[in-house]
Enzyme design. Structure first.
Site, short mmCIF file in Angstrom:
data_model
loop_
_atom_site.label_atom_id
_atom_site.label_comp_id
_atom_site.label_asym_id
_atom_site.label_seq_id
_atom_site.Cartn_x
_atom_site.Cartn_y
_atom_site.Cartn_z
N CYS A 18 -2.48 -0.05 -14.75
CA CYS A 18 -2.33 -1.24 -14.97
C CYS A 18 -3.88 -1.80 -14.45
O CYS A 18 -4.67 -1.20 -14.00
CB CYS A 18 -1.36 -1.52 -13.75
SG CYS A 18 -1.93 -0.95 -12.19
N GLU A 133 1.79 0.92 0.71
CA GLU A 133 2.18 -0.62 0.27
C GLU A 133 3.11 -1.61 1.46
O GLU A 133 2.72 -2.52 1.80
CB GLU A 133 2.65 -0.66 -0.97
CG GLU A 133 2.69 -2.33 -1.34
CD GLU A 133 3.27 -2.66 -2.70
OE1 GLU A 133 3.05 -2.09 -3.79
OE2 GLU A 133 4.22 -3.85 -3.03
N THR A 172 5.96 -4.08 -4.90
CA THR A 172 5.67 -4.40 -6.13
C THR A 172 6.23 -3.23 -7.36
O THR A 172 6.27 -3.51 -8.31
CB THR A 172 4.11 -4.56 -6.33
OG1 THR A 172 3.59 -3.46 -5.84
CG2 THR A 172 3.65 -5.65 -5.58
N CYS A 202 5.88 -6.22 -10.02
CA CYS A 202 4.57 -6.67 -10.75
C CYS A 202 4.92 -6.54 -12.06
O CYS A 202 5.85 -5.77 -12.68
CB CYS A 202 3.34 -5.85 -10.27
SG CYS A 202 3.24 -4.24 -11.10
N SER A 231 5.23 5.70 -6.58
CA SER A 231 6.36 5.00 -6.56
C SER A 231 6.53 4.59 -7.99
O SER A 231 7.87 4.75 -8.48
CB SER A 231 6.41 3.80 -5.54
OG SER A 231 7.55 2.80 -5.83
N SER A 275 -0.77 4.68 -12.33
CA SER A 275 -1.90 5.31 -11.84
C SER A 275 -2.42 6.61 -12.49
O SER A 275 -3.33 7.38 -12.03
CB SER A 275 -1.60 5.63 -10.14
OG SER A 275 -0.38 6.02 -10.00
#
Ligand code: SF4
Length: 322
Positions: A18, A133, A172, A202, A231, A275
């Site tokens: 992303c 996060e 997110t 997101c 996640s 990721s």
């Protein structure tokens, strides 16, 4: 003619990196370019071993806490997941050269939480306990200002400070469907609760889950490339499973893929967490191609064009105009 069995492969698009992950990796690489090795990175810059190992090879040193970074000018980079306020405060106290690679979409959630707090509201954070996060978002405000809630069931037993307005924000990288259920339960129990003006989950999380949903019903098995501690990757595997895919695997690399699980399978879909670099997907496809005769197609549910610029202190000066 090939004597390998046929395998139909659906590649989900969008998948993989992303804009926030791309930026975080660029931050480390640009810091290495501008300052030279070593640069220190607090926690995994993103949840992927391949990425972390590649950056280590270029001169990044990964540390758990700031006290492992020596005094001096070597940059200390904060990961894409964001950090509690105490971390930049500590860096400033020690005069460290701190560079923040927090994804702007995580920073947006931090700002929302801070704005609610200023208005005197108690904040509910929908998220997973212990995720970096979540630790970072809770750490934006004094202890007790935020209550973490993970599931619809937990909403039932919530006990909150009396007489306070309420608001919620979310992690997110959650499951879009599960989060909707938690929000419905929150609104039923606290009808006046303030919600984010724009969803906190997101675009990348939402789009990757949407693509997995579209493919899952068409295949016998699903392979999500991503780390167990990622996640958004975990959520992709769950989405495929819930959509009825009887074999739904999360694998960090081709070496970890147990091909015996694909015995008798005629079709497989492949996606990757935000990721996970594309090279890991290519290696999975190579591994499949050694055993099967592949018919590969791409299922595109959305085009992405999101881009986040580097932090100001890492942007290269524009070339001088003559
Ligand atoms: S998954 Fe979303 S919030 Fe996380 S780094 Fe990527 S764009 Fe940012």
């Amino acid at each position: 003619m090939s004597d390998k069995p046929k395998l139909r492969v659906i590649l989900c698009s969008p998948r993989g990196f992303c804009a926030g992950v791309t930026r975080a990796i660029d931050v480390v690489e640009m810091a290495l370019k501008l300052h030279g090795a070593p640069v220190y990175v607090r926690h995994e810059i993103v949840h992927n071993k391949y990425v972390v190992d590649s950056l280590k090879a270029k001169g990044a040193i990964f540390i758990k806490e700031l006290d492992e970074a020596p005094a001096g000018n070597a940059p200390v980079i904060f990961s894409a997941h964001g950090v509690p306020k105490s971390v930049p405060a500590e860096a400033e106290r020690r005069h460290l050269n701190a560079i923040d690679a927090t994804c702007p979409l995580v920073t947006k959630v931090h700002r929302e939480a801070q704005a609610h707090f200023k208005r005197g509201r108690h904040i509910l954070l929908i998220g997973h306990a212990g995720h970096p996060e979540v630790v970072g978002t809770i750490g934006q405000l004094p202890a007790g200002a935020i209550t973490l809630v993970g599931t619809r069931e937990e909403v039932e037993t919530l006990e909150l400070p009396a007489g306070r307005e309420l608001a919620f924000v979310t992690q997110t990288t959650l499951s879009v469907d599960d989060t909707r259920d938690v929000i419905v339960a929150l609104k039923a129990k606290f009808p006046e609760i303030q919600e984010p003006p724009v969803e906190d989950i997101c675009y990348a999380t939402t789009n990757r889950q949407e693509a997995v949903k579209a493919a899952a019903g068409q295949v016998d098995a699903f392979i999500v490339v991503g780390a167990a501690n990622s996640s958004n990757s975990q959520r992709l595997r769950e989405v495929a499973e819930r959509e009825g895919c009887r074999i739904s695997l999360l694998v960090p690399s081709v070496e970890a893929l147990d091909f015996a699980r694909l015995e008798g399978v005629a079709s497989v879909a492949v996606s990757a967490g935000a990721s996970a670099p594309e090279i890991l997907v290519e290696q999975i496809l190579d591994g499949l191609a050694e055993r099967y005769s592949l018919e590969v197609e791409t299922l595109t549910t959305r085009e992405e064009s999101m881009f986040f610029p580097l932090p100001r202190n890492l942007r290269e000066p524009a070339p001088a105009t003559p």
